[in-house]
Motif scaffolding. Structure first.
Motif, short mmCIF file in Angstrom:
data_model
loop_
_atom_site.label_atom_id
_atom_site.label_comp_id
_atom_site.label_asym_id
_atom_site.label_seq_id
_atom_site.Cartn_x
_atom_site.Cartn_y
_atom_site.Cartn_z
N UNK A 29 9.29 -79.04 -2.37
CA UNK A 29 9.56 -80.28 -3.10
C UNK A 29 9.92 -81.39 -2.11
N UNK A 30 10.73 -81.06 -1.09
CA UNK A 30 11.14 -82.07 -0.11
C UNK A 30 9.93 -82.62 0.65
N UNK A 31 9.04 -81.74 1.09
CA UNK A 31 7.84 -82.19 1.81
C UNK A 31 6.95 -83.03 0.91
N UNK A 32 6.77 -82.58 -0.33
CA UNK A 32 5.93 -83.33 -1.26
C UNK A 32 6.50 -84.70 -1.54
N UNK A 81 -0.60 -91.04 -2.39
CA UNK A 81 -0.93 -92.03 -3.43
C UNK A 81 -1.77 -93.16 -2.85
N UNK A 82 -1.47 -93.55 -1.63
CA UNK A 82 -2.26 -94.64 -1.00
C UNK A 82 -3.69 -94.19 -0.76
N UNK A 83 -3.87 -92.93 -0.39
CA UNK A 83 -5.20 -92.47 -0.02
C UNK A 83 -5.91 -91.65 -1.07
N UNK A 84 -5.27 -91.43 -2.22
CA UNK A 84 -5.91 -90.60 -3.25
C UNK A 84 -6.10 -89.17 -2.80
N UNK A 85 -5.05 -88.61 -2.15
CA UNK A 85 -5.15 -87.24 -1.63
C UNK A 85 -4.77 -86.21 -2.66
N UNK A 86 -4.38 -85.04 -2.17
CA UNK A 86 -4.01 -83.97 -3.10
C UNK A 86 -2.91 -83.09 -2.52
N UNK A 134 2.71 -77.90 -12.25
CA UNK A 134 2.20 -78.40 -13.53
C UNK A 134 2.77 -79.78 -13.84
N UNK A 135 4.10 -79.92 -13.68
CA UNK A 135 4.72 -81.21 -13.96
C UNK A 135 4.17 -82.29 -13.04
N UNK A 136 4.07 -81.97 -11.75
CA UNK A 136 3.57 -82.96 -10.78
C UNK A 136 2.13 -83.35 -11.10
N UNK A 196 -2.70 -91.12 -11.40
CA UNK A 196 -2.57 -92.08 -10.29
C UNK A 196 -3.54 -91.76 -9.15
N UNK A 197 -4.39 -90.75 -9.33
CA UNK A 197 -5.42 -90.44 -8.35
C UNK A 197 -5.11 -89.31 -7.39
N UNK A 198 -4.00 -88.60 -7.59
CA UNK A 198 -3.64 -87.49 -6.70
C UNK A 198 -3.83 -86.17 -7.46
N UNK A 199 -4.64 -85.28 -6.89
CA UNK A 199 -4.87 -83.98 -7.51
C UNK A 199 -3.78 -83.00 -7.07
N UNK A 200 -3.44 -82.05 -7.93
CA UNK A 200 -2.47 -81.00 -7.63
C UNK A 200 -3.11 -79.65 -7.95
#
Length: 272
Positions: free
Chosen positions: A99-102, A110-115, A146-148, A155-159
């Motif tokens: 959680x801390x790293x995330x 979020x800026x780059x639309x990563x995952x 799931x929550x994330x 917002x464009x970020x896959x999990x």
């Protein structure tokens, strides 16, 4: 990615580098780099390390494509016999550190639309005996994922969650050594209750690891989770993980208890 010193993490770092990524590979001690893999000193339970990683990412002009939360420890002991300090340590490494790293890297994602790719376990679907702390943290990681996902995918970020079963790495060997150490600290009464169970689980763990997939095969699944244009929400790794995740979906609790109990009994030490 975190937990990249050895095993599945190291194999994944090299698999991603082979696909053209520059990988920041979180390691706990000095580690030689390789083409495309840059070791970064990272204890995910150390706030200063996490902040330094976020600063390293922020200083890089390249977009952050993915965070792979792979670091973890395996600690097995009966619920009654595992000291609370050990419970807290397992959750610090296997849940709160991720959680801390995330949290630290989510602005860059979020800026780059990563995952975000969270490495869970088949233990995040079914809790074997003596796996209370380990499975508890993995169940929680599944819920956090799931929550994330529901928070940031709009917002464009896959999990994505990856759920390995048996993988032929050193983690199981270390887990068995830890289980034996903890068993040695049980009271005589606890040993009478659980000593045979601990031996059975160690035997089952060793068997599952020896018949499991290689670290390289697991790394290919993780790399797919990182690179797929439309990734699934979950990827089991190995036949055992695929079978058990299906059983959890279809069997009532008592039926699953019987299946797991029968599996464990086959590994109990024989009594003359």
């Amino acid at each position: 990615m975190t937990g990249a010193s050895t095993g599945m993490g190291a194999a994944t770092a090299h698999a991603l580098a082979a696909r053209g990524f520059h990988v920041l590979a979180g390691v706990r001690r000095d580690h030689p780099g390789s083409p495309g893999v840059e070791p970064v000193l990272l204890d995910i339970t150390d706030t200063e390390h996490v902040e330094a990683l976020a600063a390293r990412v922020a200083a890089d002009e390249r977009p952050l494509h993915a965070v792979v939360n792979n670091a973890g420890i395996q600690v097995n002991a009966p619920v009654e016999a595992l000291p609370l300090a050990e419970w807290r340590h397992v959750f610090e490494v296997n849940l709160f550190g991720h959680v801390a790293v995330t949290q630290a890297l989510l602005p860059a994602l979020l800026r780059g639309g990563g995952r975000v790719v969270n490495i869970s376990s088949v233990g995040g679907k079914a809790a074997m005996p003596t796996y209370g702390a380990y499975a508890g943290a993995k169940f929680a990681l599944e819920a956090v994922s799931d929550a994330l996902r529901r928070e940031v995918e709009p917002l464009g970020v896959r999990v994505v969650v990856v759920e390995p079963g048996g993988v032929r790495t050193e983690m199981a060997t270390r887990g068995i050594a830890t289980a034996n150490d903890l068993a040695g600290r049980m009271t005589p009464e606890q040993d009478r209750r659980y000593g045979g169970l601990v031996q059975a689980i160690n035997s089952l763990m060793a068997s599952g690891t020896s018949s499991g997939v290689t670290a390289q095969a697991a790394a290919e699944v993780i790399a797919k989770a990182v690179t797929a244009r439309r990734p699934r929400t979950r990827y089991p790794v190995g036949r055992d993980a695929a079978v058990l995740t299906r059983l959890v979906r279809v069997l009532p609790d008592r039926a699953l208890d019987r299946v797991i109990g029968a599996t464990v009994r086959r590994h109990h030490p024989r009594v003359a």
